[in-house]
Design a protein around this motif. Structure first.
Motif, PDB file in Angstrom:
ATOM      1  N   THR A   7       0.833  -1.204   0.000  1.00 29.34           N
ATOM      2  CA  THR A   7       0.000   0.000   0.000  1.00 29.34           C
ATOM      3  C   THR A   7       0.869   1.254   0.000  1.00 29.34           C
ATOM      4  OG1 THR A   7      -1.727  -1.190   1.192  1.00 29.34           O
ATOM      5  CG2 THR A   7      -1.824   1.223   1.238  1.00 29.34           C
ATOM      6  N   PHE A   8       1.890   1.284   0.828  1.00 25.88           N
ATOM      7  CA  PHE A   8       2.815   2.417   0.887  1.00 25.88           C
ATOM      8  C   PHE A   8       3.519   2.599  -0.466  1.00 25.88           C
ATOM      9  CE2 PHE A   8       7.148   3.959   1.434  1.00 25.88           C
ATOM     10  CZ  PHE A   8       6.956   5.139   2.143  1.00 25.88           C
ATOM     11  N   ILE A   9       4.032   1.513  -1.005  1.00 20.36           N
ATOM     12  CA  ILE A   9       4.757   1.568  -2.270  1.00 20.36           C
ATOM     13  C   ILE A   9       3.849   2.090  -3.376  1.00 20.36           C
ATOM     14  CG2 ILE A   9       5.836   0.159  -4.078  1.00 20.36           C
ATOM     15  CD1 ILE A   9       6.935  -1.620  -1.736  1.00 20.36           C
ATOM     16  N   ARG A  10       2.667   1.543  -3.476  1.00 16.71           N
ATOM     17  CA  ARG A  10       1.750   1.950  -4.559  1.00 16.71           C
ATOM     18  C   ARG A  10       1.255   3.378  -4.381  1.00 16.71           C
ATOM     19  NH1 ARG A  10      -0.680  -3.936  -5.280  1.00 16.71           N
ATOM     20  NH2 ARG A  10       0.761  -4.588  -6.926  1.00 16.71           N
ATOM     21  N   SER A  11       1.109   3.840  -3.159  1.00 18.03           N
ATOM     22  CA  SER A  11       0.673   5.230  -2.963  1.00 18.03           C
ATOM     23  C   SER A  11       1.755   6.200  -3.436  1.00 18.03           C
ATOM     24  CB  SER A  11       0.300   5.499  -1.503  1.00 18.03           C
ATOM     25  OG  SER A  11       1.442   5.565  -0.678  1.00 18.03           O
ATOM     26  N   ARG A  12       3.009   5.814  -3.254  1.00 16.36           N
ATOM     27  CA  ARG A  12       4.115   6.654  -3.749  1.00 16.36           C
ATOM     28  C   ARG A  12       4.188   6.585  -5.280  1.00 16.36           C
ATOM     29  NH1 ARG A  12       3.391   7.372   0.946  1.00 16.36           N
ATOM     30  NH2 ARG A  12       4.886   8.200   2.425  1.00 16.36           N
ATOM     31  N   LEU A  13       4.079   5.385  -5.827  1.00 17.68           N
ATOM     32  CA  LEU A  13       4.130   5.220  -7.283  1.00 17.68           C
ATOM     33  C   LEU A  13       2.975   5.960  -7.968  1.00 17.68           C
ATOM     34  CD1 LEU A  13       5.089   1.439  -7.659  1.00 17.68           C
ATOM     35  CD2 LEU A  13       6.603   3.441  -7.831  1.00 17.68           C
ATOM     36  N   ALA A  14       1.838   6.057  -7.295  1.00 16.47           N
ATOM     37  CA  ALA A  14       0.680   6.744  -7.872  1.00 16.47           C
ATOM     38  C   ALA A  14       0.938   8.232  -8.094  1.00 16.47           C
ATOM     39  CB  ALA A  14      -0.542   6.546  -6.974  1.00 16.47           C
ATOM     40  N   CYS A  15       1.914   8.781  -7.433  1.00 15.30           N
ATOM     41  CA  CYS A  15       2.275  10.201  -7.617  1.00 15.30           C
ATOM     42  C   CYS A  15       3.088  10.430  -8.890  1.00 15.30           C
ATOM     43  CB  CYS A  15       3.099  10.692  -6.425  1.00 15.30           C
ATOM     44  SG  CYS A  15       2.228  10.632  -4.855  1.00 15.30           S
ATOM     45  N   ILE A  50      10.488   9.913  -3.756  1.00 12.09           N
ATOM     46  CA  ILE A  50       9.697   8.747  -4.128  1.00 12.09           C
ATOM     47  C   ILE A  50      10.604   7.567  -4.450  1.00 12.09           C
ATOM     48  CG2 ILE A  50       8.145   7.801  -5.892  1.00 12.09           C
ATOM     49  CD1 ILE A  50       6.844  10.671  -5.952  1.00 12.09           C
ATOM     50  N   ALA A  51      11.655   7.812  -5.219  1.00  9.94           N
ATOM     51  CA  ALA A  51      12.578   6.724  -5.576  1.00  9.94           C
ATOM     52  C   ALA A  51      13.201   6.108  -4.330  1.00  9.94           C
ATOM     53  CB  ALA A  51      13.662   7.239  -6.521  1.00  9.94           C
ATOM     54  N   THR A  52      13.617   6.938  -3.385  1.00 13.52           N
ATOM     55  CA  THR A  52      14.254   6.395  -2.184  1.00 13.52           C
ATOM     56  C   THR A  52      13.235   5.779  -1.227  1.00 13.52           C
ATOM     57  OG1 THR A  52      14.318   8.602  -1.164  1.00 13.52           O
ATOM     58  CG2 THR A  52      16.305   7.852  -2.323  1.00 13.52           C
ATOM     59  N   ASP A  53      12.051   6.378  -1.115  1.00  9.70           N
ATOM     60  CA  ASP A  53      11.006   5.791  -0.260  1.00  9.70           C
ATOM     61  C   ASP A  53      10.607   4.399  -0.755  1.00  9.70           C
ATOM     62  OD1 ASP A  53      10.883   8.042   1.360  1.00  9.70           O
ATOM     63  OD2 ASP A  53       8.958   8.748   0.577  1.00  9.70           O
ATOM     64  N   VAL A  54      10.353   4.298  -2.052  1.00 14.15           N
ATOM     65  CA  VAL A  54       9.952   3.014  -2.633  1.00 14.15           C
ATOM     66  C   VAL A  54      11.094   2.010  -2.526  1.00 14.15           C
ATOM     67  CG1 VAL A  54       9.319   1.845  -4.790  1.00 14.15           C
ATOM     68  CG2 VAL A  54       8.184   3.983  -4.137  1.00 14.15           C
ATOM     69  N   GLY A  55      12.290   2.452  -2.867  1.00 12.61           N
ATOM     70  CA  GLY A  55      13.446   1.565  -2.772  1.00 12.61           C
ATOM     71  C   GLY A  55      13.660   1.053  -1.365  1.00 12.61           C
ATOM     72  N   HIS A  56      13.563   1.944  -0.397  1.00 14.85           N
ATOM     73  CA  HIS A  56      13.752   1.554   1.005  1.00 14.85           C
ATOM     74  C   HIS A  56      12.662   0.568   1.452  1.00 14.85           C
ATOM     75  CE1 HIS A  56      15.246   1.773   5.027  1.00 14.85           C
ATOM     76  NE2 HIS A  56      14.128   2.273   5.490  1.00 14.85           N
ATOM     77  N   ALA A  57      11.427   0.807   1.034  1.00 15.89           N
ATOM     78  CA  ALA A  57      10.337  -0.112   1.392  1.00 15.89           C
ATOM     79  C   ALA A  57      10.556  -1.493   0.772  1.00 15.89           C
ATOM     80  CB  ALA A  57       8.993   0.463   0.938  1.00 15.89           C
ATOM     81  N   LEU A  58      11.067  -1.529  -0.448  1.00 18.69           N
ATOM     82  CA  LEU A  58      11.375  -2.815  -1.083  1.00 18.69           C
ATOM     83  C   LEU A  58      12.517  -3.525  -0.356  1.00 18.69           C
ATOM     84  CD1 LEU A  58      11.151  -1.662  -4.794  1.00 18.69           C
ATOM     85  CD2 LEU A  58       9.629  -3.313  -3.683  1.00 18.69           C
ATOM     86  N   ILE A  59      13.546  -2.783  -0.004  1.00 17.48           N
ATOM     87  CA  ILE A  59      14.688  -3.356   0.703  1.00 17.48           C
ATOM     88  C   ILE A  59      14.250  -3.938   2.046  1.00 17.48           C
ATOM     89  CG2 ILE A  59      16.836  -2.743   1.913  1.00 17.48           C
ATOM     90  CD1 ILE A  59      17.335  -0.750  -0.468  1.00 17.48           C
ATOM     91  N   ASP A  60      13.451  -3.183   2.784  1.00 16.10           N
ATOM     92  CA  ASP A  60      12.955  -3.669   4.080  1.00 16.10           C
ATOM     93  C   ASP A  60      12.023  -4.865   3.918  1.00 16.10           C
ATOM     94  OD1 ASP A  60      14.350  -1.806   5.523  1.00 16.10           O
ATOM     95  OD2 ASP A  60      12.610  -0.582   6.051  1.00 16.10           O
TER      96      ASP A  60
END
Length: 140
Positions: A7-15, A50-60
């Motif tokens: 949900t977090f990842i997709r909300s960022r990607l939606a921007c 967005i790139a770092t937020d999504v990347g960090h969420a994927l890494i975690d």
């Protein structure tokens, strides 16, 4: 098995579509006016976040190795096959701008169109597509 905050990842990607549209418009209509410069600055900053937020969420979420820097986040998701090198390279260049955008804004060249501005719409949409593809593949 994985605890990925989709949900977090997709909300960022939606921007990203609006951000890509704004960057494209800035490229086409650039005159170097103050408002354009400030808009470009904010768009670049949001893209980096967005790139770092999504990347960090994927890494975690996928328990990848810990990142030591913003650039390392991009390196890790590239090494793990989330994004291609063609997408990772401009994203790495983007996150390198973060310090200037956040801390050295008093010397940012607002009247100049940054070279990444014209490249980022394609890169950001590729990033979004590749992240979605990775999620679909890994979360089956």
């Amino acid at each position: 098995m994985y605890d990925v905050n989709v949900t977090f990842i997709r909300s960022r990607l939606a921007c990203l579509p609006e951000l890509a549209q704004a960057l494209s418009a800035a490229t086409v209509a650039w005159t170097g006016a103050l408002l354009e410069g400030l808009a470009q600055e904010r768009a670049l900053h949001l893209a980096a976040e967005i790139a770092t937020d999504v990347g960090h969420a994927l890494i975690d979420g996928f328990i990848m190795r810990d990142a030591s820097s913003y650039e390392d986040i991009i390196d890790i998701i590239s090494e793990e096959g989330v994004v291609t090198k063609e997408v990772a390279e401009p994203l790495r260049n983007l996150v390198l701008l973060r310090k200037a955008l956040v801390q050295e804004y008093d010397s940012w060249p607002r009247k100049e169109l940054h070279p990444l501005t014209s490249e980022l719409p394609r890169v950001l949409m590729g990033f979004s597509d590749q992240v979605e593809t990775y999620l679909a593949k890994e979360l089956i």
